[in-house]
Design an enzyme around this catalytic site. Sequence first.
Site: not given
Ligand code: IFM
Length: 449
Positions: A80, A124, A169, A290, A292, A352
């Site tokens: 990706r 992006h 995002e 995505n 985290y 992600e």
């Molecule tokens: O680096 C970023 C990415 O560009 C978008 N999602 C989160 C990642 C980590 O912060």
Amino acid sequence: MPHAPMPDFPAGFRWGVSTSAYQIEGAADIDGRGTSIWDTFARSPGRIADGSSGDVACDHYHRYAEDIALMAGLGVTAYRFSISWPRVLPTGTGAVNANGLDFYERLVDGLLGHGIDPVATLFHWDLPQRLEETGGWLDRDTAYRFAEYADLVAARLGDRVKLWITLNEPFIHMSLGYGTGEHAPGRTLLFDAFPVAHHQLLGHGLAVDALRARSGSPIAIANNYSPVRPIGSSEADVAAAAAYEALHNRLFTDPLLGHGYPAELGFDDAVVRTGDLDVIAAPLDVLGVNYYNPTGVRAPEADSPLPFELVPLEGYPRTAFDWPVAPDGLRDLLGWLHRRYGAKLPPIQITESGCAYPDAPDAQGRVHDPDRIAYLDGHLRAVRAAMADGVDVTGYFVWSLLDNWEWAEGFTKRFGLVHVDYPTGRRTPKSSYAWLREVIATARRERAR
Ligand code: IFM
């Protein structure tokens, strides 16, 4: 090294790595590329933690063949990447930069030559600066320019890109770029940034139409989600958690899946015109997720301009970003999406998932990153557990292939499976790369049986 054997993943599960154009390409002023809002922002004093920019980044524009070889060595089945809008259309609209399209064609053909599916994100965050000067995503017109750009890219690559991702995002772009000003273009509109949400979504819907007309490949959007953990159980705390849930997790997904905007956010929706919500709810083939970390939320102080307060979550290991490492949050999130959207939810790919640590070579030049191995191990198991719970997840992309330029944090946060020595550009696969290679090889062997 971890751990118990990884549970099996089904045949056809997509194993990938993710990057984005401004974070890795460099070549900012080369071969006719135009200026993006991130060039302008990064070159403004005080915006970036270490004063750096993405001018050179990982120099992927020149080293892309080496990076494809790294992916082939890892055994991923998909890559990706994002396409830089100003590299293709230097002023956002009008004259095309042939060198830009040629670069992405070389990249796509190189990936296919190694049996790796190209997965292309169209936006992006690197909006052409000229479009920012006419209002950026606050201006409805930008949505139409985005669809034209999607059409142009699909006309060239629509026969070879295997999955399209319209936006990356949009919540983060709206909130940090136009709400708080920590990201480009650096506007501080707080809740008045809502038109940015609507125009990105409108652009997405218009782009879906354009892509369908040019390409038979599936279409997705990549949203950032954060499961909400209420801190406290008072009515005010519960209401605050619900408000944050609506903002972070539902603002984009509700209208995409046909529910309209969450009414409780009380946005001034004067920018929403008749028919827009139908355009936005164009059928999606895949939902990109995505993930985290989860977010702790409680009721705000009485004089707060926001209907919630964000609170650090205790009891978890933490990454270099101070984000809690919480694989259980990914399983919870996938379950929440499944329950909330039911039959309207398309198959999910984790577009992600990753972590930053201060990785550095040892005396022998090797880079050991056991924390990243533990992170990926936990998150892959969480995905598999969610699949066993009944959620349809068809792929997992690690953020990121390479250490790269992390927006307002500059070069201070390393997310890569591959270490990059920025002064020389030298790439060194970390121990997490070797670990993931084994996981993927085992999974692919199993499914070949
Ligand atoms: O680096 C970023 C990415 O560009 C978008 N999602 C989160 C990642 C980590 O912060």
